[in-house]
Design an enzyme around this catalytic site. Structure first.
Site, PDB file in Angstrom:
ATOM      1  N   PRO A 119     -13.339-112.662 -51.584  1.00  0.00           N
ATOM      2  CA  PRO A 119     -12.404-112.347 -52.668  1.00  0.00           C
ATOM      3  C   PRO A 119     -10.951-112.558 -52.263  1.00  0.00           C
ATOM      4  O   PRO A 119     -10.634-112.730 -51.090  1.00  0.00           O
ATOM      5  CB  PRO A 119     -12.671-110.869 -52.903  1.00  0.00           C
ATOM      6  CG  PRO A 119     -13.009-110.356 -51.536  1.00  0.00           C
ATOM      7  CD  PRO A 119     -13.710-111.466 -50.812  1.00  0.00           C
ATOM      8  N   THR A 121      -8.735-110.237 -52.723  1.00  0.00           N
ATOM      9  CA  THR A 121      -8.155-108.945 -52.369  1.00  0.00           C
ATOM     10  C   THR A 121      -8.252-108.637 -50.876  1.00  0.00           C
ATOM     11  O   THR A 121      -7.315-108.107 -50.291  1.00  0.00           O
ATOM     12  CB  THR A 121      -8.858-107.835 -53.157  1.00  0.00           C
ATOM     13  OG1 THR A 121     -10.258-108.088 -53.108  1.00  0.00           O
ATOM     14  CG2 THR A 121      -8.390-107.832 -54.589  1.00  0.00           C
ATOM     15  N   ASN A 122      -9.390-108.955 -50.281  1.00  0.00           N
ATOM     16  CA  ASN A 122      -9.563-108.732 -48.838  1.00  0.00           C
ATOM     17  C   ASN A 122      -9.942-110.058 -48.197  1.00  0.00           C
ATOM     18  O   ASN A 122     -11.028-110.194 -47.656  1.00  0.00           O
ATOM     19  CB  ASN A 122     -10.685-107.726 -48.575  1.00  0.00           C
ATOM     20  CG  ASN A 122     -10.457-106.439 -49.326  1.00  0.00           C
ATOM     21  OD1 ASN A 122      -9.454-105.772 -49.101  1.00  0.00           O
ATOM     22  ND2 ASN A 122     -11.349-106.118 -50.232  1.00  0.00           N
ATOM     23  N   GLY A 202     -15.505-110.931 -58.455  1.00  0.00           N
ATOM     24  CA  GLY A 202     -15.606-110.364 -59.802  1.00  0.00           C
ATOM     25  C   GLY A 202     -17.031-110.412 -60.322  1.00  0.00           C
ATOM     26  O   GLY A 202     -17.901-111.077 -59.755  1.00  0.00           O
ATOM     27  N   GLY A 220     -21.695-105.032 -57.366  1.00  0.00           N
ATOM     28  CA  GLY A 220     -20.896-104.786 -58.559  1.00  0.00           C
ATOM     29  C   GLY A 220     -19.537-104.196 -58.213  1.00  0.00           C
ATOM     30  O   GLY A 220     -19.263-103.876 -57.055  1.00  0.00           O
ATOM     31  N   CYS A 253     -12.112-102.300 -53.056  1.00  0.00           N
ATOM     32  CA  CYS A 253     -12.878-101.884 -54.230  1.00  0.00           C
ATOM     33  C   CYS A 253     -13.281-100.420 -54.119  1.00  0.00           C
ATOM     34  O   CYS A 253     -13.765 -99.819 -55.061  1.00  0.00           O
ATOM     35  CB  CYS A 253     -14.105-102.765 -54.402  1.00  0.00           C
ATOM     36  SG  CYS A 253     -15.158-102.769 -52.949  1.00  0.00           S
ATOM     37  N   GLU A 342     -11.234 -99.219 -63.785  1.00  0.00           N
ATOM     38  CA  GLU A 342     -10.866 -99.558 -62.410  1.00  0.00           C
ATOM     39  C   GLU A 342      -9.426-100.058 -62.361  1.00  0.00           C
ATOM     40  O   GLU A 342      -9.008-100.832 -63.233  1.00  0.00           O
ATOM     41  CB  GLU A 342     -11.806-100.647 -61.856  1.00  0.00           C
ATOM     42  CG  GLU A 342     -11.553-100.948 -60.382  1.00  0.00           C
ATOM     43  CD  GLU A 342     -12.406-102.105 -59.841  1.00  0.00           C
ATOM     44  OE1 GLU A 342     -12.786-102.992 -60.630  1.00  0.00           O
ATOM     45  OE2 GLU A 342     -12.674-102.113 -58.622  1.00  0.00           O
TER      46      GLU A 342
END
Ligand SMILES: Cc1ncc(COP(=O)(O)O)c(C=O)c1O
Lengths: 522, 431
Positions: A119, A121-122, A202, A220, A253, A342
């Protein structure tokens, strides 16, 4: 007789990416025969190289994606390199396991070619994480990074590849798609050379991994409720929740989404949170946050990993300079309340409840919106409440008296340290644990006749595996040329002595503590 | 009834009968008598199917023509797309596709090569190279090796074995000198007078069964060429395009040839094209008289596009790495088969996936070819040394197909050995 030639036009980059899978098959085929010692050396060398670049790549990740907190990413990168090395030191996913009681020998069999999606994000931490898991289990990996982080991920993958090969791994054991795209991912997911897809990202990506027809491990999304009940140590709870929510500006997440607090302790808790850098919004300000963070009712991805002060500014709210988290109160947890969804940014919803029992109901409501199977947190000293919470709330891990960002991901708990949080059947996933090496291999079981009259053989000391004799593959010199002596195993000679080892670990420990202290200090 | 759209036949027998009647009776009969009655029908990847449906793994690849597999989807795609816009083109004019391919070839060529001249087949490209050498040096003599093979066109055929040259009264020993391979002194003697335009060398002589140049041999030849003002032409028709684990086999010798010839696999087996890459020193006639060599189909634009795609595939780092894996795999596999038949399977000549397997009988490879065919593998003996089987796995071979191939080869080699051992003594004597 010959069928009409019907060749689908492939998107740019797809043929090259398929060539990577093909090469990966050769590499995996070779790697699957390595012995334990060789694998341990490769894992160690690769983790070290990754740790050495942890800081550099953390800054590059922030620069490329434009979000997150570089110092926090350093920590994640270390956790996912030498941290993993430490955690799995002594674990063995190579040697056949002998159970003479059951008269069964279990021979580890790697998946082969792992297709890993990482992802934005990380980015680096996930590349590190999945790659090291693959190496521990003798798999080849082809990585498709999120397009927003492709350059830094490619750099991470390349440096790990080079370190692994220098330590004796087969060439091409780690490969990365430099120009990822949706059709390319689709093509690799459905390719029969992909033996398992490990998808982090996602929902659409995860769902298409499961639709691919190939075995897949996809997880998920999260939407983490955190309950603070009347028995909690409020000062610590405040510190943990704020620090966790502020960590990397909420882009794990596992970050907390909605704080559920028992009415009787709400005011002192919120006061304590203010001391940690939480800023409590009034109703009007909370409304501004709704329209800024969720314009038209859906989360604005531009907000991912932005700082609290920057979000406040965009919403036209004046907040103190040291604000780390925006606390947005609301009453009803229901799908139409955007603040209950979220939030990958340091905005924390706050809901007051009359009792812990009500808190559990509200936590269930949060998870009905999204995040089922993922994680939740609770701050409490009452074991009955903690147990009831865990049994009722639809998640597969609950961080207890610890922040969930690093708790759910196993960095500050004794769960398996992981960048991939299995959401299990609750969350439409095939894995319910934190992703760990054992998920990337099967075992061939040699099962003897259970009849006591049939003896079980003595397998002790036997191994079907071997160390590679030289570089894999060997360079194709003409067969009449006396091959230049294979370099005297560069891998082995590069092994650091025990002293060096201890020193390195000490340095890393110091670094991690430093980073942690900085985080806590904010 | 086998119906192929534009034509149809009632049966395979009909094809064979008409092949003799209207095409080439000698060749048609030869294969039937050799136990390889193959009429290739379906083809895909490294698999070909006889009209009977018999499936064969192709390790002949038509001399490397199917290096990237039969009907490689990427190349097919490129050509099909190109056909929406291009055709062969007009050979007189500067062209889009020819220019683009030339640039791509030069970008990946050994240093010193600067221009590209196109032909439609390997032989034509060899002729172009030889003509170019004569123009550049103003000398007529050409030196090649005995049992070398460069094709059957006018000049190329004279560089090769007498069998093909004499048939057409095309041998001319005064101008085309043949020296034994791997013989430094013979080469030196041939060049000493300083009247030789070029030495032409296959980097590994294919039709001779891939005998490997002794370490230093090619390097010495190149050095002698420099010493006597002779040009060095590298025939890379079978050793180029990543088959040795580098794009051009000659690069592994550190040699910068004056000219390099490529053909066969260059366009993925989908559209004929060949090319000569020349150095600036050789390129003079292209300026002096650009119409010096004319070939309507030489550098056909569709072929150029097929070649660009093929070259891209060959040049991928993944492809190169795979060739190293395949080569390593084959070396190990052959070693273990050899260990089983040490008196029969007596040698492996290998450079990457260019391989020659030696058997201890003057026609050993004929037997092996036949048994391989029966066992589902198509590999050809070496015409000019039938002791040796040419074994040419594809550069994109999948590990599972590689394993299947070796399984079949192992059994066929054993069966061929059984057959040879059962021969009457007189026929068994090795050469
Ligand atoms: C090394 C070599 N050079 C040149 C040629 C001639 O190529 P073509 O048959 O396309 O004329 C061949 C063909 O087998 C060859 O093997």
């Amino acid at each position: 007789m010959t069928d009409m030639i019907e060749v689908p036009i492939e998107a740019a980059g797809v043929p090259r990416a398929k060539a990577m899978l093909e090469r990966a098959e050769w590499a995996a085929r070779a790697f699957a025969r390595y012995d334990r010692e060789s694998v341990a050396e490769i894992v160690q060398a690769t983790a070290r190289a990754a740790a050495a670049a942890a800081k550099d790549l953390a800054y590059k990740a922030v620069a490329e994606t434009g979000f997150g907190v570089a110092e926090h990413k350093v920590l994640k990168n270390l956790a996912c390199s030498t941290g993993l090395l430490d955690h799995y030191r002594g674990h063995d996913y190579v040697t056949p396991r002998i159970d003479s009681e059951a008269k069964i020998v279990s021979v580890p069999r790697p998946a082969g070619v792992v297709f890993a999606l990482t992802p934005s994000t990380n980015p680096v931490a996930t590349v590190y994480f999945k790659t090291l898991l693959c190496l521990m289990t003798r798999n080849a990996v082809v990585i498709s990074p999120h397009p927003m982080a492709k350059a830094v991920c490619a750099e991470a993958a390349r440096l790990m590849h080079d370190a692994a090969v220098a330590a004796g791994a087969p060439e091409g054991i780690i490969q990365v798609v430099e120009e990822p795209s949706v059709p390319l991912i689709q093509a690799l997911m459905t390719d029969e050379r992909t033996k398992v897809i490990v998808a982090t990202g996602g929902n659409p990506v995860v769902r298409s991994a499961y639709r691919s027809g190939n075995p897949a491990i996809g997880v998920g999304p999260g939407n983490v409720p955190v309950l603070v009940d009347a028995t909690a140590d409020l000062r610590r709870a405040a510190e943990h929740v704020i620090t966790s929510k502020a960590f990397d500006n909420s882009i794990l997440c596992t970050n907390e989404s909605v704080l559920i607090v028992e009415e009787s302790v709400a005011d002192p808790l919120l006061r304590a949170m203010r001391g940690e850098g939480g800023h409590l919004l009034d109703a009007d300000q909370a409304e501004r946050i709704r329209t800024t963070v969720f314009p038209n009712g859906s989360f604005d991805t531009k907000m991912v990993g932005q700082s609290a002060t920057s979000i406040a500014q965009q919403a036209g709210i004046r907040v103190p300079q040291h604000t780390r988290v925006l606390l947005a109160p609301f009453d009803l947890v229901a799908p139409e309340e955007v603040l209950a969804h979220e939030k990958l940014c340091p905005v924390l919803g706050v809901v007051r409840v009359a009792s812990a029992r009500r808190g559990i109901d509200v936590a269930r409501a949060v998870l009905r919106i999204s995040g089922a199977g993922h994680s939740a947190a609770i701050h409490s000293t009452d074991p009955q409440t903690i147990l009831d919470f865990g049994a009722a709330v639809n998640v597969l891990r609950v961080s207890v008296n610890v922040g969930n960002s690093l708790g759910g991901s196993g960095i500050e708990t004794n769960l398996a340290p992981s960048m991939t949080i299995g959401t299990g059947y609750l969350g439409r996933s095939s894995v319910g644990e934190n992703l760990q090496p054992k998920h990337l291999l099967n075992f061939t079981r040699l099962a003897y006749n259970s009849d006591d009259t049939v003896p079980f053989a003595d397998f002790a000391g036997l191994s079907p595996w071997a160390a590679p004799a030289g570089p894999v593959p060997s360079y194709p010199h003409a067969s009449n040329v006396s091959t230049p002596q294979a370099d005297p195993a560069p891998a082995r000679s590069a092994t650091v002595s025990d002293d060096g080892e201890a020193q390195l670990r000490e340095d890393l420990r110091r670094l991690i503590i430093e980073e942690l202290t900085n985080i806590i200090k904010g | 009834m086998p119906d192929y759209g534009v034509f149809s036949f009632d049966s395979k027998d009909e094809v064979l009968a008409k092949s003799k009647e209207f095409w080439n009776p000698g060749k048609t009969d030869f294969w039937i008598e050799s136990g390889v009655p193959l009429v290739i029908d379906r083809r895909e990847g490294y698999l070909i199917y006889d009209m009977s449906g018999k499936r064969l793994i192709d390790v002949h690849l038509n001399g490397g023509t199917y290096n990237v597999g039969h009907r490689n989807p990427e190349v097919v795609n490129a050509v099909m797309q190109a056909m929406q816009h291009f055709d062969i083109g007009n050979h007189h004019f500067p062209s889009l596709a020819r220019t683009a391919l030339a640039e791509a070839l030069i970008a990946t060529a050994p240093p010193g090569l600067t221009k590209v001249i196109y032909g439609s087949g390997g032989g034509e490209a060899i002729d172009i190279a030889l003509k170019t050498a004569r123009h550049a040096t103003q000398r007529r003599k050409i030196v090649s090796i005995q049992k070398g093979y460069h094709g059957h066109t006018g000049l190329a055929v004279a560089t090769g074995d007498d069998r093909f040259a004499k048939l057409f009264l095309s041998d001319s020993p005064e101008e085309f000198v043949h020296v034994p391979f791997n013989d430094h002194d013979a080469m030196h003697d041939a060049l000493r007078a300083g009247d030789v335009a070029a030495v032409i060398m296959e980097t590994i002589p294919a039709t001779f069964g891939f005998p490997l140049p002794h370490p230093g041999y090619l390097e010495t030849v190149k050095q002698l060429c420099e010493q006597y003002g002779t040009l060095y032409i590298a025939d890379e028709v079978q050793t180029g395009l990543m088959r040795t684990g580098e794009l051009w086999g000659i690069s592994k010798h550190g040699i910068e040839p004056d000219m390099l010839v490529t053909g066969k696999g260059l366009s993925g087996g989908l559209y004929p094209i060949s090319a000569v890459l020349v150095s600036e020193r050789c390129a003079g006639w292209l300026t002096e008289d650009g119409f010096g060599h004319i070939s309507t189909f030489g550098g056909a634009e569709l072929g150029c596009i097929a070649a660009m795609k093929t070259l891209e595939i060959c040049n991928r780092p993944e492809t190169r790495s795979m060739v190293h894996y395949i080569s390593d795999f084959m070396a190990n596999a052959m070693r273990s088969i050899q260990a089983r038949y040490p008196d029969w399977f007596i040698g492996v000549r290998q450079n990457g996936v260019v391989m020659g397997l030696e058997f201890d009988h003057p026609r050993g490879a004929n037997f092996v070819t036949k048994h391989l065919y029966e066992g589902g593998v198509w590999a050809i003996f070496s015409t000019l040394d039938p002791r040796v089987l040419q074994f040419k796995p594809g550069i994109l071979l999948h590990p599972e197909l590689a394993e299947e191939l070796i399984e079949r080869v192992q059994v066929a080699i054993g069966k061929a050995w059984d057959e040879v051992r059962a021969l009457p003594r007189t026929q068994r004597i090795a050469s």
